[in-house]
Design a protein around this motif. Structure first.
Motif, PDB file in Angstrom:
ATOM      1  N   GLN B 226      -8.382  45.309  72.197  1.00 12.51           N
ATOM      2  CA  GLN B 226      -7.538  44.725  73.002  1.00 12.51           C
ATOM      3  C   GLN B 226      -6.332  44.332  72.488  1.00 12.51           C
ATOM      4  O   GLN B 226      -5.173  44.781  73.130  1.00 12.51           O
ATOM      5  CB  GLN B 226      -8.277  43.651  73.560  1.00 12.51           C
ATOM      6  CG  GLN B 226      -7.661  42.944  74.671  1.00 12.51           C
ATOM      7  CD  GLN B 226      -8.290  41.954  75.362  1.00 12.51           C
ATOM      8  OE1 GLN B 226      -8.424  40.493  74.815  1.00 12.51           O
ATOM      9  NE2 GLN B 226      -9.130  41.976  76.268  1.00 12.51           N
ATOM     10  N   PHE B 230      -2.631  45.814  73.831  1.00 10.05           N
ATOM     11  CA  PHE B 230      -1.805  44.689  74.375  1.00 10.05           C
ATOM     12  C   PHE B 230      -0.287  44.566  73.658  1.00 10.05           C
ATOM     13  O   PHE B 230       0.682  44.511  74.440  1.00 10.05           O
ATOM     14  CB  PHE B 230      -2.290  43.275  74.342  1.00 10.05           C
ATOM     15  CG  PHE B 230      -1.591  41.970  74.907  1.00 10.05           C
ATOM     16  CD1 PHE B 230      -1.748  41.747  76.335  1.00 10.05           C
ATOM     17  CD2 PHE B 230      -0.845  41.195  74.226  1.00 10.05           C
ATOM     18  CE1 PHE B 230      -0.967  40.761  76.820  1.00 10.05           C
ATOM     19  CE2 PHE B 230      -0.062  40.166  74.582  1.00 10.05           C
ATOM     20  CZ  PHE B 230      -0.139  39.919  75.857  1.00 10.05           C
ATOM     21  N   GLY B 243     -13.784  45.174  82.834  1.00  9.65           N
ATOM     22  CA  GLY B 243     -15.234  44.887  82.014  1.00  9.65           C
ATOM     23  C   GLY B 243     -14.660  44.271  80.666  1.00  9.65           C
ATOM     24  O   GLY B 243     -13.623  44.571  80.087  1.00  9.65           O
ATOM     25  N   MET B 244     -15.852  43.499  79.840  1.00  7.60           N
ATOM     26  CA  MET B 244     -15.462  43.009  78.657  1.00  7.60           C
ATOM     27  C   MET B 244     -16.825  43.249  77.801  1.00  7.60           C
ATOM     28  O   MET B 244     -17.270  42.259  77.329  1.00  7.60           O
ATOM     29  CB  MET B 244     -14.928  41.717  78.731  1.00  7.60           C
ATOM     30  CG  MET B 244     -13.740  41.277  79.359  1.00  7.60           C
ATOM     31  SD  MET B 244     -12.337  41.554  78.203  1.00  7.60           S
ATOM     32  CE  MET B 244     -12.435  40.329  77.182  1.00  7.60           C
ATOM     33  N   ASP B 247     -18.242  41.400  74.970  1.00  5.21           N
ATOM     34  CA  ASP B 247     -18.232  40.050  75.114  1.00  5.21           C
ATOM     35  C   ASP B 247     -19.461  39.419  75.672  1.00  5.21           C
ATOM     36  O   ASP B 247     -19.729  38.323  75.819  1.00  5.21           O
ATOM     37  CB  ASP B 247     -17.035  39.217  75.331  1.00  5.21           C
ATOM     38  CG  ASP B 247     -15.893  39.310  74.304  1.00  5.21           C
ATOM     39  OD1 ASP B 247     -16.190  39.277  73.120  1.00  5.21           O
ATOM     40  OD2 ASP B 247     -14.703  39.743  75.017  1.00  5.21           O
ATOM     41  N   TYR B 248     -20.006  40.554  76.550  1.00  9.38           N
ATOM     42  CA  TYR B 248     -21.168  39.916  77.522  1.00  9.38           C
ATOM     43  C   TYR B 248     -22.074  39.084  76.654  1.00  9.38           C
ATOM     44  O   TYR B 248     -22.867  38.408  77.490  1.00  9.38           O
ATOM     45  CB  TYR B 248     -21.549  41.236  78.393  1.00  9.38           C
ATOM     46  CG  TYR B 248     -20.736  41.784  79.428  1.00  9.38           C
ATOM     47  CD1 TYR B 248     -19.655  41.025  79.931  1.00  9.38           C
ATOM     48  CD2 TYR B 248     -20.835  42.866  79.813  1.00  9.38           C
ATOM     49  CE1 TYR B 248     -18.578  41.574  80.711  1.00  9.38           C
ATOM     50  CE2 TYR B 248     -20.064  43.552  80.783  1.00  9.38           C
ATOM     51  CZ  TYR B 248     -18.851  42.844  81.225  1.00  9.38           C
ATOM     52  OH  TYR B 248     -18.050  43.553  82.073  1.00  9.38           O
ATOM     53  N   PRO B 253     -17.253  34.149  72.699  1.00  9.98           N
ATOM     54  CA  PRO B 253     -16.314  35.408  72.823  1.00  9.98           C
ATOM     55  C   PRO B 253     -14.946  35.072  72.189  1.00  9.98           C
ATOM     56  O   PRO B 253     -14.431  34.207  71.975  1.00  9.98           O
ATOM     57  CB  PRO B 253     -16.082  35.448  74.331  1.00  9.98           C
ATOM     58  CG  PRO B 253     -16.911  34.606  74.952  1.00  9.98           C
ATOM     59  CD  PRO B 253     -17.452  33.544  73.948  1.00  9.98           C
ATOM     60  N   ALA B 254     -14.468  36.310  71.468  1.00 12.86           N
ATOM     61  CA  ALA B 254     -13.284  36.014  70.693  1.00 12.86           C
ATOM     62  C   ALA B 254     -12.038  35.922  71.688  1.00 12.86           C
ATOM     63  O   ALA B 254     -12.093  36.123  72.823  1.00 12.86           O
ATOM     64  CB  ALA B 254     -12.855  37.474  70.084  1.00 12.86           C
ATOM     65  N   PRO B 255     -11.195  34.984  71.315  1.00 15.89           N
ATOM     66  CA  PRO B 255     -10.035  34.858  72.193  1.00 15.89           C
ATOM     67  C   PRO B 255      -9.055  35.784  72.370  1.00 15.89           C
ATOM     68  O   PRO B 255      -9.221  36.991  71.872  1.00 15.89           O
ATOM     69  CB  PRO B 255      -9.046  33.681  71.201  1.00 15.89           C
ATOM     70  CG  PRO B 255      -9.398  33.797  69.999  1.00 15.89           C
ATOM     71  CD  PRO B 255     -10.999  34.494  69.824  1.00 15.89           C
ATOM     72  N   GLY B 256      -8.418  35.889  73.319  1.00 12.28           N
ATOM     73  CA  GLY B 256      -7.455  36.925  73.891  1.00 12.28           C
ATOM     74  C   GLY B 256      -6.017  36.747  73.198  1.00 12.28           C
ATOM     75  O   GLY B 256      -5.966  35.864  72.274  1.00 12.28           O
ATOM     76  N   PRO B 257      -5.148  37.763  73.413  1.00 12.52           N
ATOM     77  CA  PRO B 257      -3.863  37.568  72.901  1.00 12.52           C
ATOM     78  C   PRO B 257      -2.967  36.273  73.308  1.00 12.52           C
ATOM     79  O   PRO B 257      -3.466  36.058  74.515  1.00 12.52           O
ATOM     80  CB  PRO B 257      -3.079  38.778  73.038  1.00 12.52           C
ATOM     81  CG  PRO B 257      -4.084  39.597  74.017  1.00 12.52           C
ATOM     82  CD  PRO B 257      -5.290  38.817  74.322  1.00 12.52           C
ATOM     83  N   ASN B 258      -2.036  36.080  72.474  1.00 13.05           N
ATOM     84  CA  ASN B 258      -1.204  34.940  72.853  1.00 13.05           C
ATOM     85  C   ASN B 258      -0.506  35.428  74.166  1.00 13.05           C
ATOM     86  O   ASN B 258      -0.011  36.550  74.374  1.00 13.05           O
ATOM     87  CB  ASN B 258      -0.091  34.494  72.041  1.00 13.05           C
ATOM     88  CG  ASN B 258       0.813  33.435  72.318  1.00 13.05           C
ATOM     89  OD1 ASN B 258       1.978  33.758  72.869  1.00 13.05           O
ATOM     90  ND2 ASN B 258       0.466  32.345  71.922  1.00 13.05           N
TER      91      ASN B 258
END
Lengths: 330, 330
Positions: B226, B230, B243-244, B247-248, B253-258
């Motif tokens: 991801q 990004f 979908g993710m 992480d389901y 779940p891992a954090p997303g981008p800043n």
């Protein structure tokens, strides 16, 4: 006849230290054919300037080149003109930089009416206002009855977003970083609720202030408030990402929320910057001017005196010490 | 006359263990006025089912209640009918659950033509197809010449997204988790490039595959791919979050981008789930059926045999072991 300018001579690594700038003195230029010379009276200090100092070529606007006058918007008076559209005596606004005088071919300069105080122009009708207007009406698309939250709510953009949303019939929650700011946005600007992001129980207070959840989120800061707000968004919520002031000076910005919530709540998150929308300035400025004239928009300006105050003064934006729109009066 | 069903009796904490299900046997019901009895022939196993097993009341569709038949879509034949719209012998599709027989008032059941193989219906015209179609054309809004990347590119949704984007004149990059899948999407489906997200130099390979950057990102997985994707998005890029799957099954779940990149690149990130758009199924299914008939959409199905195979079989979706649309044949 000389004037002074502030040039960017080094890129800041984190915070903006004095040595990234150089104060230079040079002769006032002569206008050529089609050109004007503008004597600046007011400079605007804005968070976006931090981004313009970085070497990120992938950003929305090229970085300021080392050795160039630092980019900034300001207001001034045309004192010499070989341009029919901008006669001597015109009051103009534009990205003329941190400088006492500027030579211009007129591109990007807009004439502004003399009856408005310069503080009102820079605080409401200029960049803060058009940013708030575009983000609120074009990105968030509010409808009466929705709940909106805005971060940096006492800042120049956030304070206008909240007031315009209130006028549109929304419930408005403002997030700020001091009790004084929290009280100002509720007592003076008429926001419904304020939240201090320093509070350890911020998330609980957010749920209490927005028992039906958040429909619209105008994001100016990033930082610790972001994830609790994100987690409290309603289905089909919209998020306008306008600023990340908590991260502008960090080499290692905090991560954002996991994207699972984007699916579950079918969120739309949209970033925007105003240079993409500068062609709409006349339309936005007129709407803002009318709201201002009707007394619908209050503002406060934080005035610094003299060009040299800009170099350290800009840091007030990042340590949260400014109270209102930061302006340098020349 | 009895039939078997799989009921959800416990919520999975991370992975789906056998003990969350119970296989029960009961008498085949009689249809009442307006009702039909359907004998299921094919069940669809989909990643969304993992979400439906969780107790998250804030999600886009209520969770399956403990003790109820596990929700799933499937195809069957009407064997008893007191409903004029669905005569005996009709072939129908709908969310009838993991079961050999279902009683229905006809709500949410759609008649499907008998000339298409059930595998083609479940793999292309049903949920995977309408999800791919909606996400691509309504969320990403592609135009010829753009570069699109899709994760889980060999999956039932991703493989259709990529093929439809190729037919529309885009450059298409697929991300998958095995060499076999990477070869299949390029050699069989005609994607321009494939990338294995397990590769340590994924980010470098991504830049080589998309030297002009990524305009459109169809996100099915989350996980390690991801953030590099990004970071490689172009200005005004669009991201559809569908979908993710990485992480389901995670409690953390891992954090997303800043979000700074959202501003700098003026990205639009939009989550969607199909129940919001079920009213468009007839339109989407017809378009997909026509593409299928023209030979524009290839698919592969991974067939399991017998109702009981569903309970452990669903895990193939999460460990990446399925090859194509996962279907249980009854």
């Amino acid at each position: 006849m000389t004037y002074r300018s502030i040039k960017l001579i080094k890129r800041p690594e984190t915070t903006i230290s004095d040595d990234v700038f150089e104060l230079t003195t040079q002769e006032i230029p002569k206008a050529g054919n089609g050109e004007v010379v503008v004597k600046l009276t007011h400079l605007s200090l804005d968070p976006a300037m931090r981004g313009w100092m970085s070497a990120d070529e992938k950003s929305y606007i090229p970085p300021v080149k080392l050795g160039d006058v630092m980019r900034a918007s300001g207001i001034g008076e045309v004192v010499e003109s070989y341009n029919e559209k901008l006669p001597v005596g015109s009051r103009v606004m534009g990205l003329m930089g941190l400088t006492e005088y500027a030579l211009s071919d007129g591109q990007g300069l807009n004439i502004i009416p003399k009856e408005l105080p310069a503080e009102a122009v820079l605080s409401v009708v200029a960049l803060p206002g058009i940013t708030a207007y575009h983000g609120l009406f074009e990105v968030l698309k509010p409808t009466s009855g929705q709940t909106l939250i805005v971060t940096a709510a006492a800042g120049s953009v956030g304070s206008l977003v909240g007031q315009m949303a209130k006028n549109k019939g929304l419930t408005v929650i403002g997030v700020a970083g001091s009790e004084e700011k929290c009280q100002w946005i509720v007592n003076e600007l008429g926001f419904d609720h304020s939240l201090n992001y320093h509070d350890a129980d911020f998330a609980e207070k957010l749920e209490a202030a927005a028992p039906k959840g958040i429909d619209l989120f105008f994001e100016n800061t990033g930082g610790v408030a972001q994830e609790p707000i994100f987690n409290h968004m309603n289905a089909h919520g919209r998020i306008a990402v306008c600023g990340m002031i908590a991260d502008y000076q960090s080499n290692n910005p905090a991560p954002g929320p996991n994207w699972m919530g984007i699916i579950k709540r079918r969120l739309t998150i949209q970033g925007f910057t105003m240079p993409d929308h500068f062609h709409r300035i006349p339309e936005y400025s007129q709407a803002l001017g009318e709201m201002l004239a009707k007394g619908e928009l209050k503002y406060r300006s934080h005035i610094l005196e003299g060009l040299e105050s800009a170099t350290s003064g800009i840091n007030l934006l990042f340590n949260g010490q400014n109270k209102g729109k930061l302006i340098v009066k020349l």
